[in-house]
Design an enzyme around this catalytic site. Structure first.
Site, PDB file in Angstrom:
ATOM      1  N   ARG A  92      53.517  49.438  39.422  1.00  0.00           N
ATOM      2  CA  ARG A  92      53.951  48.232  38.714  1.00  0.00           C
ATOM      3  C   ARG A  92      55.309  47.764  39.212  1.00  0.00           C
ATOM      4  O   ARG A  92      55.527  46.613  39.498  1.00  0.00           O
ATOM      5  CB  ARG A  92      54.030  48.481  37.197  1.00  0.00           C
ATOM      6  CG  ARG A  92      52.684  48.569  36.537  1.00  0.00           C
ATOM      7  CD  ARG A  92      52.795  49.167  35.182  1.00  0.00           C
ATOM      8  NE  ARG A  92      53.348  50.508  35.273  1.00  0.00           N
ATOM      9  CZ  ARG A  92      53.386  51.386  34.298  1.00  0.00           C
ATOM     10  NH1 ARG A  92      52.935  51.077  33.120  1.00  0.00           N
ATOM     11  NH2 ARG A  92      53.889  52.588  34.480  1.00  0.00           N
ATOM     12  N   SER A 130      50.537  51.970  28.459  1.00  0.00           N
ATOM     13  CA  SER A 130      49.896  52.483  27.239  1.00  0.00           C
ATOM     14  C   SER A 130      50.948  52.698  26.154  1.00  0.00           C
ATOM     15  O   SER A 130      50.701  52.458  24.966  1.00  0.00           O
ATOM     16  CB  SER A 130      49.195  53.811  27.535  1.00  0.00           C
ATOM     17  OG  SER A 130      48.209  53.631  28.511  1.00  0.00           O
TER      18      SER A 130
END
Ligand code: PNS
Length: 163
Positions: A92, A130
C-alpha cells in the site's frame, strides 16, 4: 498449472484484499487464499468466520479459480506442499516495504523455488486495512466501501459487541 498463494490474517477481509485476489486470479491458473492460524495474534474473528467471509465475498465476486484454505507453520513449507510457484502480497505504502521485503527474503531462503510477487494497491484502497475497518466499525462509523457488502453487517455486529 501455475499456483499462487495469497496469504494473510484477513481479520476481516477488506475490499483491498478482494481487489488483490481478482488481480492474482488473472495472473495465475489457481490462487489459494491462505488464512494464517496464528495462536499468538489476538484476532477479532475466528478462523472459520474469516474463511466464511472470504467464501461469501469471493462467491459474490464470481471468481472461479480461487480456493480458500488455512495454514499454520511456515508459509514456505505450506507453499511447497501446495506446489505453489509464488506468493502474492500487496503493497500500500512505503511503510509496508520493510516488513514485506524482510518476509520475501526469508521465504526465498527457506524455499528458493518460490517467488514473491508484489501488487501495488489501487489508490482507492491505499489507506485501507483490517485494523481500520474494525476500529471504525467498533466506534459506530460507516464501513461501506471498506468491506464487501455481503459481510458488512456481520462485521459491524461482532466489532460493536466486542467493545
Ligand atoms: O495479513 P498479514 O498478517 O500481514 O499476513 C502475514 C503472513 C500470514 C503472510 C505472515 O505472517 C506469514 O507468512 N506467517 C507464517 C509464518 C512464516 O512463514 N514466517 C516466516 C516468514 S516471515
Amino acid at each position: 498449472m501455475r499456483v499462487g498463494i495469497y496469504p494473510g490474517s484477513f481479520d476481516p477481509v477488506t475490499l483491498g484484499h478482494i481487489d488483490m485476489i481478482k488481480r492474482a486470479c488473472a495472473m495465475f491458473d489457481k490462487v489459494i487464499v491462505a488464512v494464517l492460524i496464528n495462536a499468538d495474534k489476538q484476532a477479532c474473528f475466528s478462523i472459520s468466520e474469516r474463511m466464511r467471509f472470504l467464501e461469501l465475498a469471493l462467491k459474490e465476486a464470481s471468481i472461479n479459480n480461487v480456493e480458500i484454505d488455512s495454514f499454520n507453520g511456515l508459509l514456505a513449507d505450506y507453499a511447497k506442499r501446495k506446489n505453489a510457484c509464488a506468493v502474492v502480497r500487496g503493497l500500500r505504502a512505503v511503510s509496508d516495504f520493510d516488513y514485506e521485503f524482510q518476509m520475501a527474503l526469508t521465504n526465498k531462503r527457506l524455499n528458493p523455488d518460490m517467488e514473491t510477487v508484489f501488487f501495488t494497491s489501487q489508490s482507492e484502497y491505499m489507506y485501507l486495512s483490517s485494523g481500520t475497518v474494525k476500529q471504525v466499525a467498533a466506534l459506530g462509523g460507516d464501513i461501506t466501501g471498506f468491506v464487501p457488502e455481503i459481510i458488512k453487517q456481520d462485521i459491524i455486529n461482532k466489532s460493536v459487541n466486542k467493545n
